[in-house]
Design a protein around this motif. Structure first.
Motif, PDB file in Angstrom:
ATOM      1  N   TYR A 163       0.203  -0.744   0.977  1.00  0.00           N
ATOM      2  CA  TYR A 163       0.344  -0.057   2.259  1.00  0.00           C
ATOM      3  C   TYR A 163       1.356  -0.804   3.119  1.00  0.00           C
ATOM      4  N   SER A 164       1.887  -0.105   4.122  1.00  0.00           N
ATOM      5  CA  SER A 164       2.992  -0.679   4.881  1.00  0.00           C
ATOM      6  C   SER A 164       2.696  -0.875   6.360  1.00  0.00           C
ATOM      7  N   GLU A 165       1.627  -0.285   6.872  1.00  0.00           N
ATOM      8  CA  GLU A 165       1.328  -0.411   8.291  1.00  0.00           C
ATOM      9  C   GLU A 165      -0.126  -0.823   8.479  1.00  0.00           C
ATOM     10  N   TYR A 168      -7.117  -0.277   9.089  1.00  0.00           N
ATOM     11  CA  TYR A 168      -8.320  -0.810   9.726  1.00  0.00           C
ATOM     12  C   TYR A 168      -9.298  -1.329   8.682  1.00  0.00           C
ATOM     13  N   ARG A 169      -9.707  -2.604   8.828  1.00  0.00           N
ATOM     14  CA  ARG A 169     -10.643  -3.249   7.917  1.00  0.00           C
ATOM     15  C   ARG A 169     -10.255  -2.982   6.454  1.00  0.00           C
ATOM     16  N   TYR A 173     -11.748  -0.907   2.879  1.00  0.00           N
ATOM     17  CA  TYR A 173     -11.080   0.234   2.247  1.00  0.00           C
ATOM     18  C   TYR A 173     -10.803  -0.053   0.774  1.00  0.00           C
ATOM     19  N   ALA A 174     -10.392  -1.294   0.468  1.00  0.00           N
ATOM     20  CA  ALA A 174     -10.140  -1.665  -0.925  1.00  0.00           C
ATOM     21  C   ALA A 174     -11.392  -1.421  -1.762  1.00  0.00           C
ATOM     22  N   ALA A 175     -12.523  -1.869  -1.269  1.00  0.00           N
ATOM     23  CA  ALA A 175     -13.780  -1.666  -1.998  1.00  0.00           C
ATOM     24  C   ALA A 175     -14.087  -0.181  -2.156  1.00  0.00           C
ATOM     25  N   PHE A 176     -13.765   0.616  -1.137  1.00  0.00           N
ATOM     26  CA  PHE A 176     -14.049   2.054  -1.163  1.00  0.00           C
ATOM     27  C   PHE A 176     -13.306   2.746  -2.308  1.00  0.00           C
ATOM     28  N   GLU A 192      -6.697 -13.158  10.277  1.00  0.00           N
ATOM     29  CA  GLU A 192      -8.034 -12.561  10.296  1.00  0.00           C
ATOM     30  C   GLU A 192      -8.243 -11.635   9.101  1.00  0.00           C
ATOM     31  N   ILE A 193      -7.209 -10.861   8.769  1.00  0.00           N
ATOM     32  CA  ILE A 193      -7.311  -9.965   7.609  1.00  0.00           C
ATOM     33  C   ILE A 193      -7.480 -10.777   6.335  1.00  0.00           C
TER      34      ILE A 193
END
Length: 240
Positions: A163-165, A168-169, A173-176, A192-193
């Protein structure tokens, strides 16, 4: 701990992108991994090229997917660099053959966001298994439907959300979608990410980190790897 260095389209800062010359140079420069892009030819061969068309990176024109491998392999992908004259579009199998005897990791980006190549996921997974590279492969795409399919099809292989922008969390999303890593543009990375991703067991490999300052910022944030056009330069920085 320094981040692993992935060579973006090979050592593309010094050799024509996505060519065997760029991949061999990345190996010589001590890269820990290589990133490349794949598409399908008209006869369903997995070819290594970034754009959906031939015009920018070769002396050909038109859509990659409209040409057979026999047609594609005749094209020159040297970007007019005389020392690399004759470098062509490789097959993914050629790169796998180069890297199989090494310890390098390989990030295969499936370019199926604009052109939805039928059967691409199956073809890539089949080749990876053929060369026994399952444990050193990262499969990524901007097409997150494709990532979800790959995660279900080959759960033993690592998948990554490109992804480029701001997302959120993104570790959630990766796990989803079933991915085990994030491949964001470097400007979308914050400490933080990275911290939250690590706590969730998700790796972070930003692209395309080409300046010394950006490399230092990513390293300070604790990313797992950086994807760069200049692997040799950053390997030298790490040694120094």
């Amino acid at each position: 701990m320094y981040p692993l260095i992935y060579a973006h389209r090979g050592a593309s800062g010094h050799a024509p992108e996505n060519t065997m010359a760029a991949f061999r140079l990345a190996v010589q420069e001590g890269a820990g991994g290589i990133e490349l892009d794949v598409q399908l030819s008209a006869d369903k061969q997995v070819v290594v090229i970034h754009d959906e068309t031939l015009d920018r990176t070769t002396d050909g024109t038109g859509a990659v997917g409209s040409r057979t491998w026999e047609e594609l392999c005749r094209l020159d992908a040297s970007f007019g660099q005389e020392v690399y004259r004759g470098e062509g579009i490789p097959l993914l199998s050629q790169v796998l053959e180069l890297l199989a005897p090494t310890q390098l990791e390989l990030n295969i980006e499936l370019k199926n966001g604009i052109v939805p190549y039928d059967g691409m996921e199956e073809a890539v997974v089949r080749l990876v298994r053929q060369y026994g590279m399952e444990k050193r492969i990262v499969l990524s795409s901007f097409n997150h439907y494709s990532i979800a399919r790959l995660a279900g099809m080959a759960p033993d292989m690592e998948t990554a959300v490109l992804y480029s922008e701001g997302l959120y969390r993104p570790w959630e999303y990766a796990a989803f979608v079933g991915a085990r890593s994030l491949h964001p543009h470097y400007l979308a990375v914050t400490p933080e990410i990275v911290m939250n991703a690590r706590m969730a067991g998700v790796k972070v490999r930003p692209w395309t980190v080409n300046s010394d300052d950006d490399y230092r910022r990513m390293a300070a944030a604790g990313v797992d790897a950086v994807i760069t056009n200049y692997p040799g330069r950053f390997k030298a920085m790490q040694k120094a």
